[in-house]
Design a protein around this motif. Sequence first.
Motif, PDB file in Angstrom:
ATOM      1  N   THR A 117       0.741  -1.243   0.069  1.00 30.92           N
ATOM      2  CA  THR A 117      -0.036   0.096   0.110  1.00 30.92           C
ATOM      3  C   THR A 117       0.737   1.125   0.048  1.00 30.92           C
ATOM      4  N   HIS A 140      -0.042  -7.022  -5.834  1.00 29.39           N
ATOM      5  CA  HIS A 140      -1.237  -6.360  -5.283  1.00 29.39           C
ATOM      6  C   HIS A 140      -0.519  -4.970  -4.721  1.00 29.39           C
ATOM      7  N   THR A 141      -0.670  -4.060  -5.726  1.00 31.09           N
ATOM      8  CA  THR A 141      -0.194  -2.732  -5.229  1.00 31.09           C
ATOM      9  C   THR A 141      -1.629  -1.813  -5.127  1.00 31.09           C
ATOM     10  N   PHE A 142      -1.591  -1.069  -3.783  1.00 28.42           N
ATOM     11  CA  PHE A 142      -2.850  -0.203  -3.944  1.00 28.42           C
ATOM     12  C   PHE A 142      -2.494   1.253  -3.472  1.00 28.42           C
ATOM     13  N   GLY A 151      -9.138   5.202  -0.892  1.00 32.41           N
ATOM     14  CA  GLY A 151      -8.395   3.894  -1.429  1.00 32.41           C
ATOM     15  C   GLY A 151      -8.423   2.752  -0.275  1.00 32.41           C
ATOM     16  N   GLU A 154     -10.672  -0.444  -1.489  1.00 31.85           N
ATOM     17  CA  GLU A 154     -10.089  -1.272  -2.298  1.00 31.85           C
ATOM     18  C   GLU A 154      -8.980  -2.424  -1.490  1.00 31.85           C
ATOM     19  N   VAL A 155      -8.568  -1.568  -0.448  1.00 29.93           N
ATOM     20  CA  VAL A 155      -7.458  -2.742   0.339  1.00 29.93           C
ATOM     21  C   VAL A 155      -8.436  -3.663   1.240  1.00 29.93           C
TER      22      VAL A 155
END
Length: 437
Positions: A117, A140-142, A151, A154-155
């Motif tokens: 993240t 997985h990058t947020f 945001g 979404e995580v």
Amino acid sequence: MSFTVAIVGRPNVGKSTLFNRLLEQRKAIVDDVSGVTRDRQYGVTDWNGKTFNVIDTGGFVAGSDDVFETEIRKQVVIAIDEADAILFMTDAATGITDLDESVGHLLRKSKKPVLLTVNKVDNSSRQLEATEFYSLGFEHTFFLSSMTGSGTGEVLDALTALMSEEDSDDTLREDALPKFAIIGQPNVGKSSLLNALIGQERTIVSDIAGTTRDTIHTHYNLFQKEFVLIDTAGIRKKNKEKDDLEFYSVIRAIKAMDEADVCLMVVDAEKGLTAQDINIYSLAARKGKGIVLLVNKWDLVEKETNTARDYEKDLKKRLAPFNDVPVVFISAKEKTRIFKGIEVALQVYDSKHKKIPTSQLNDVMLKAVEAYHAPVVRGHSIKIKYVTQLPTQTPSFAFFCNYPDDIKQPYKNYLENQLRTNFDFSGVPVRIFFRKK
């Protein structure tokens, strides 16, 4: 098993802010001093009907000599062991640092799912700068902003997608376990007691008073006993609080009391009961918490035949009026009788949740009323007709009578003592109310 998510990353990337946002409360101490969160911190959160645990780790610093930072590194490794998924937090404002690289290196070795993240992405130029984080190589990058909360949804979606329904149910069940708070003044040995019970260095312990700054939850499952231990930062005297953090710690200790069912109050055997101890004690009693007194460092006291008995008598004299509490003499360092302390705490927990059948209650208590009637007030003779236990957190009893306002404290004490004698409420505050029948 219940599902646990750990938030890791170097200091000051906003882990605690995210943690607080997930838990919607000020649980971690957040301050602009780098590395203020020094320990793992637990909380329970839910999203879309799924419940999971969150751990916030101390700021991660690799290859540094600072004692806290090496400790913190250990904490992160433990968090990786304990967690089912990891939120690796970085900061778009500073970009990728060597520290991020070293954390990333550690995490890539772990078999657990890692969600990268990137925090503080709160405008479009940051959005562009943040793309460099793809180079860390996590699938997985947020991008999010833990301050504003954009945001985070979404995580959370990605996290809950990793969970099964059973994981969620287990977490909920765990949330219902007995909770014991270890309370007391700084340096009486609270953290040593916690470590002795768990058998691992869970809290950072050093001789500096007040090194444990936060409450720490430890789920404990040993000898067929399951409960949660809450270790609080030492409650210290008000005048020494130059530091705001200390002030938070006091509030936190009081909040830990609120969360707990039973307070294990640790007293230093050599110093004896101080005025501050009595304050803490009466606060716990006012809050209706179960209380067990643990007299620590008993190994350092010179003993004769009746030392313990006299010590206990003296303690109880100073704790009056509410002094029906179990006293256990322990040594956290030598690990003597510490499990006895836990057994007693579990008994107190059971007593606190005891529901006495109304018929039995009336049999016993109306006899006690017959044996000793309430004094006549202004020519009224007081008649108590019926007793019932109220559906409250703390054992509370309503006595129905003709002149509820005329019953004075001494008689109330008499009834309380009768309840204690007949139904074992040792360590549990009992509330008594008089109602018009």
